[in-house]
Enzyme design. Structure first.
Site, PDB file in Angstrom:
ATOM      1  CD1 TRP A  53      -2.815   2.270   0.031  1.00 37.42           C
ATOM      2  CD2 TRP A  53      -2.455   1.455   2.817  1.00 37.42           C
ATOM      3  NE1 TRP A  53      -3.112   2.846   0.940  1.00 37.42           N
ATOM      4  CE2 TRP A  53      -3.298   2.448   2.270  1.00 37.42           C
ATOM      5  CE3 TRP A  53      -2.032   0.767   3.675  1.00 37.42           C
ATOM      6  CZ2 TRP A  53      -4.173   3.574   2.997  1.00 37.42           C
ATOM      7  CZ3 TRP A  53      -3.624   1.071   4.986  1.00 37.42           C
ATOM      8  CH2 TRP A  53      -4.157   2.409   3.686  1.00 37.42           C
ATOM      9  CG  HIS A 110      10.257  -6.045   4.628  1.00 36.67           C
ATOM     10  ND1 HIS A 110       9.301  -5.632   5.188  1.00 36.67           N
ATOM     11  CD2 HIS A 110      10.333  -6.982   3.721  1.00 36.67           C
ATOM     12  CE1 HIS A 110       8.525  -5.934   3.930  1.00 36.67           C
ATOM     13  NE2 HIS A 110       9.053  -6.933   3.407  1.00 36.67           N
ATOM     14  CB  SER A 140      -1.243 -10.064   7.398  1.00 39.09           C
ATOM     15  OG  SER A 140      -1.079  -9.961   6.503  1.00 39.09           O
TER      16      SER A 140
HETATM   17  P1  A3P Z   1      -4.256  -8.391   5.556  1.00 40.00           P
HETATM   18  O1  A3P Z   1      -4.001  -9.758   4.447  1.00 40.00           O
HETATM   19  O2  A3P Z   1      -4.778  -8.027   6.514  1.00 40.00           O
HETATM   20  O3  A3P Z   1      -5.321  -8.503   3.916  1.00 40.00           O
HETATM   21  P2  A3P Z   1       2.223  -6.172   2.939  1.00 40.00           P
HETATM   22  O4  A3P Z   1       1.970  -5.342   1.865  1.00 40.00           O
HETATM   23  O5  A3P Z   1       3.201  -5.272   3.990  1.00 40.00           O
HETATM   24  O6  A3P Z   1       2.445  -7.607   2.527  1.00 40.00           O
HETATM   25  O7  A3P Z   1       1.156  -6.447   3.531  1.00 40.00           O
HETATM   26  C1  A3P Z   1       0.188  -6.967   2.756  1.00 40.00           C
HETATM   27  C2  A3P Z   1      -1.272  -6.904   3.972  1.00 40.00           C
HETATM   28  O8  A3P Z   1      -1.598  -5.248   3.532  1.00 40.00           O
HETATM   29  C3  A3P Z   1      -2.125  -7.339   3.482  1.00 40.00           C
HETATM   30  O9  A3P Z   1      -3.018  -7.074   5.156  1.00 40.00           O
HETATM   31  C4  A3P Z   1      -3.080  -6.942   2.530  1.00 40.00           C
HETATM   32  O10 A3P Z   1      -4.067  -7.034   2.276  1.00 40.00           O
HETATM   33  C5  A3P Z   1      -2.574  -5.150   3.148  1.00 40.00           C
HETATM   34  N1  A3P Z   1      -3.297  -4.649   1.958  1.00 40.00           N
HETATM   35  C6  A3P Z   1      -2.772  -4.495   0.568  1.00 40.00           C
HETATM   36  N2  A3P Z   1      -3.080  -2.853  -0.593  1.00 40.00           N
HETATM   37  C7  A3P Z   1      -3.499  -2.672   0.279  1.00 40.00           C
HETATM   38  C8  A3P Z   1      -4.315  -1.058   0.472  1.00 40.00           C
HETATM   39  N3  A3P Z   1      -4.308  -0.561  -0.673  1.00 40.00           N
HETATM   40  N4  A3P Z   1      -4.828  -0.170   1.427  1.00 40.00           N
HETATM   41  C9  A3P Z   1      -4.491  -1.548   2.733  1.00 40.00           C
HETATM   42  N5  A3P Z   1      -4.202  -2.405   2.808  1.00 40.00           N
HETATM   43  C10 A3P Z   1      -3.466  -2.814   1.781  1.00 40.00           C
END
Ligand code: A3P
Length: 301
Positions: A53, A110, A140
């Site tokens: 995100w 990270h 997640s």
């Molecule tokens: P969930 O598994 O709780 O849905 P990362 O990008 O750090 O790997 O994290 C992934 C998490 O961010 C996932 O959470 C994913 O669904 C969520 N995510 C991805 N894109 C997003 C967005 N545009 N807005 C909010 N959450 C988002």
């Protein structure tokens, strides 16, 4: 022995953090070869805390005047193609890729603060740090590992992963050290580190989009605000919008996303999914551990 679950390879303990071996190699190579520029922007997260995100948000914010927003590269490139993970590139020895990027460069990492190369700490480059309720990070992570492995229970049971997480053993963990490292430093150097929380961005995306733009040095003009550009950027990067784009909604492993299908990075995109997975006892135990670690820091879950 120490419980040690990783979808692809075991972690090793490096400077107090559990990191996959190849990425420790990446961190060492960064220490040796990476030269930070004052214009660099670095997004740092513990995995599953909103990396995808914020990659989209930072990239869209920086490049918003270069394209009409309906033709923005985010429609055709997944966020991991737009922003590269530093330790991963360095672990593969292809550091020329990094050197060839014109300024201002945007990366993500990270790595815990204690593992960042000195050049990042010493230079004027800026860091956007995002954290998330560790209980939701755990959930997640559980689903994400499951997708990668073709079934989460192939690695371990949820209880085992939970217990390991509570002991601080997770990818780049302990998660509390990760968060606290950046939190403490952001108090000392607020001009260097913008410290954000996933749940707060979800709740007030426009306010945070403005804060982010200001911090990375391209604040919205009054004209842009009047034209609703902030809302358009927030919408472009929203979960619903990104998830449903063809470039993200597919199972074809993307090289840029470490050979992982882009769709795996979009699951629910909500706060509080832990409520559907953790028993009261599990919730209390993890909350107590984190509250204890956060005690005196001014930080709360
Ligand atoms: P969930 O598994 O709780 O849905 P990362 O990008 O750090 O790997 O994290 C992934 C998490 O961010 C996932 O959470 C994913 O669904 C969520 N995510 C991805 N894109 C997003 C967005 N545009 N807005 C909010 N959450 C988002």
């Amino acid at each position: 022995g120490t419980p040690n679950f990783h979808p692809k390879q075991p972690f090793i303990l490096y400077k107090g953090a559990w990191i996959a071996k190849s990425l420790v190699r990446g961190a060492l190579a960064m220490e040796q070869h990476f030269k930070s520029r004052p214009t660099d922007l670095l997004l740092v997260t513990s995995p599953k805390s909103g990396t995808t995100w914020l990659k989209a948000m930072i990239f869209a914010t920086l490049t918003r005047t270069s394209y009409p927003l309906d033709q923005h590269p985010l429609h055709t490139h997944n966020p991991h193609q737009c922003v590269t993970n530093l330790e991963r590139v360095f672990s593969t020895g292809r550091r020329q890729i990094i050197e060839a990027i014109p300024s201002p460069r945007v990366f993500n990492s990270h790595l815990p603060y204690s593992v960042l190369p000195q050049t990042i700490i010493d230079s004027d480059c800026r860091i956007v740090y995002v954290w998330r309720d560790p209980k939701d990070v755990l959930i997640s992570m559980w689903y994400f590992s499951g997708k990668i492995m073709g079934g989460a229970d192939k690695i371990a049971t949820f209880e085992e992963v939970y217990n390991s997480f509570c002991q601080g053993v997770n990818n780049y963990g302990p998660i509390w050290s990760h968060v606290l490292g950046y939190w403490e430093e952001s108090k000392q150097r607020p001009e260097k580190i913008l410290f954000l929380k996933y749940e707060n961005i979800l709740q007030e995306p426009v306010k945070h989009a403005k804060k982010l733009a200001h911090f990375i040095g391209c604040p919205y003009s009054e004209a842009e605000e009047n034209q609703g550009v902030v809302e358009q950027i927030v919408e472009l990067c929203s979960f619903g919008k990104l998830k449903n784009m063809d470039v993200n909604n597919n199972e074809i492993p993307s090289m840029s996303a470490h050979n992982i299908s882009p769709s795996y990075f979009f699951r629910k995109g909500e706060a509080g999914d832990w409520k559907n997975h953790l028993t009261q006892e599990m919730t209390e135990r993890l909350n107590t551990i984190i509250e204890e670690k956060f005690k005196g820091s001014g930080l709360m879950i």
